[in-house]
Design a protein around this motif. Structure first.
Motif, PDB file in Angstrom:
ATOM      1  N   ASP A  85      45.939  43.112  44.435  1.00 40.07           N
ATOM      2  CA  ASP A  85      45.888  41.461  44.000  1.00 40.07           C
ATOM      3  C   ASP A  85      47.077  40.619  43.495  1.00 40.07           C
ATOM      4  OD1 ASP A  85      43.245  42.099  43.331  1.00 40.07           O
ATOM      5  OD2 ASP A  85      43.450  42.409  41.237  1.00 40.07           O
TER       6      ASP A  85
ATOM      7  N   VAL B 233      48.007  39.935  47.502  1.00 42.83           N
ATOM      8  CA  VAL B 233      47.161  38.717  47.411  1.00 42.83           C
ATOM      9  C   VAL B 233      47.237  37.760  46.410  1.00 42.83           C
ATOM     10  CG1 VAL B 233      45.011  38.140  47.536  1.00 42.83           C
ATOM     11  CG2 VAL B 233      44.800  40.157  48.242  1.00 42.83           C
TER      12      VAL B 233
ATOM     13  N   ASN C 171      43.804  31.868  50.097  1.00 42.86           N
ATOM     14  CA  ASN C 171      43.226  33.038  49.381  1.00 42.86           C
ATOM     15  C   ASN C 171      42.737  33.665  50.625  1.00 42.86           C
ATOM     16  OD1 ASN C 171      42.551  34.636  46.947  1.00 42.86           O
ATOM     17  ND2 ASN C 171      40.946  34.406  47.524  1.00 42.86           N
ATOM     18  N   GLN C 172      41.323  33.042  50.994  1.00 46.75           N
ATOM     19  CA  GLN C 172      40.872  34.237  52.337  1.00 46.75           C
ATOM     20  C   GLN C 172      42.461  34.521  53.354  1.00 46.75           C
ATOM     21  OE1 GLN C 172      37.630  31.319  54.384  1.00 46.75           O
ATOM     22  NE2 GLN C 172      36.904  32.749  55.114  1.00 46.75           N
TER      23      GLN C 172
ATOM     24  N   THR D 164      43.640  37.467  51.715  1.00 48.44           N
ATOM     25  CA  THR D 164      43.154  38.744  51.640  1.00 48.44           C
ATOM     26  C   THR D 164      42.919  39.774  52.709  1.00 48.44           C
ATOM     27  OG1 THR D 164      41.985  37.567  49.714  1.00 48.44           O
ATOM     28  CG2 THR D 164      41.344  39.560  50.661  1.00 48.44           C
TER      29      THR D 164
ATOM     30  N   LYS E 223      44.299  43.315  53.230  1.00 47.90           N
ATOM     31  CA  LYS E 223      43.646  44.673  53.649  1.00 47.90           C
ATOM     32  C   LYS E 223      43.683  45.829  54.928  1.00 47.90           C
ATOM     33  CE  LYS E 223      38.928  42.538  52.373  1.00 47.90           C
ATOM     34  NZ  LYS E 223      37.728  41.369  53.338  1.00 47.90           N
TER      35      LYS E 223
END
Length: 337
Positions: free
Chosen positions: A9, A12, A30-31, A34, A38
């Protein structure tokens, strides 16, 4: 090269904060953050946060347009063509795979071709996107010239990654490969560590095979996987991406050494809509059981593509995501400016 362990977290959050400073809107920041995180969460460090500084550099050069989103060019039943408008490559790819999934829900099969996009970073993200939606997913992209054709002495082909994802209850099968023996991101990690590759990964300027990643990176003479077979597969993947999208081919996306304006294709098959579920899980399990029970050489083990991802994911979520200390310092420096 030392690593620091960063909670997922937090990783990100820091990436998102940097992206906001580079012109991203909140949701897209944010997208995008992430998707970068990932890759490292799942152990694919060659195509995650390691590439974030280069991603920012391309934004500053104007190659990546943070606010640009894809626009529809044409649609006919289960096939759509989109212009990526040079938006962030990972966001464009996630959007295109989502469209392919939606089309497959309606027609059983969906195909989306994407022109004028950017590097999608970890292509495996979009194979996992498909399998997590319960779909079979296939996607591929072209790149700038970074690999010779078989018998050639100059970079003329791209290493054009291919991703295939097959859903499975226990552990999905997700293949994520480039057409070069080693992906360029992977070779960069070896070079940063001052290490040779474990196998010959390209050519020197005399046409001799070499394990030295710095020589290969400098000259863009990666070894095609499968030798002439990898060269041939690279060529036809580029042709398909270019023809279906109407976008640039490998020889057209090399802009004085920089790579943008790529072409990509995303395919999805919905097993429920296609009535495959009566046998899909059983046949998949039998194939993998046969593979796993095959004879091996002493000290070796057999595994299928993506088998260790969930294990690595759990470990990194529990212990923290390993990030190179030098890369993490660069990221934090942007937040101090």
């Amino acid at each position: 090269m030392n690593d620091v362990l960063i909670p997922f977290d937090e990783l990100v959050s820091k990436l998102r904060q940097v992206l906001l400073k580079f012109g991203f809107e909140e949701n897209r920041a944010n997208q995008c953050a992430t998707l970068f995180a990932k890759a490292d969460r799942d152990g694919v460090r060659s195509h995650g946060v390691n590439r974030f500084p280069l991603f920012l550099d391309f934004i500053e050069k104007g190659y990546i347009k943070p606010k640009n989103v894809p626009t529809l060019l044409s649609e006919i039943v289960l096939f759509e063509r989109w212009d990526g408008n040079l938006g962030p490559g990972n966001l464009n790819a996630e959007f295109a795979m989502d469209r392919a999934i939606s089309l497959s829900r309606e027609f059983g099969i969906g195909c989306v071709a994407l022109a004028q996009t950017n590097h999608w970073m970890r292509g495996g993200n979009f194979g996992w996107q498909a399998v997590e939606a319960g779909c079979i997913g296939i996607c591929f992209t072209n790149t700038k010239p970074n690999m010779p054709t078989w018998g050639g002495s100059e970079p003329i082909l791209g290493n054009n990654p291919l991703v295939i994802g097959i859903p499975r209850k226990e552990s999905p099968v997700v293949l994520d490969i480039a057409m070069s023996q080693f992906a360029y991101g992977q070779m960069s990690l070896y070079a940063q560590k001052g290490q040779d590759l474990p196998f010959e990964g390209g050519f020197d300027l005399n046409g001799k095979l070499t394990k030295d990643p710095k020589v290969i990176l400098e000259n863009h003479l990666a070894l095609p996987m499968g030798l002439w077979k990898g060269a041939g597969l690279s060529l036809v993947l580029d042709m398909l991406a270019t023809i279906l999208s109407g976008g640039n081919s490998t020889h057209e996306v090399d802009h004085n050494g920089d790579e943008f304006g790529l072409s990509q294709v995303f395919l999805c098959f919905d097993p429920f809509k296609l009535v495959l579920m009566d046998w899909m899980e059983e046949k998949t399990d039998r194939i993998l059981d046969n593979l796993k029970n095959s004879a091996v050489f002493e000290g070796e083990a057999v595994r299928f593509p993506g088998e260790k991802v969930l294990e690595t994911r759990t470990q990194n979520l529990n212990n923290g995501i390993p990030v190179a200390e030098s890369t993490w310092s660069k990221i934090l420096k942007h937040l101090e400016e």
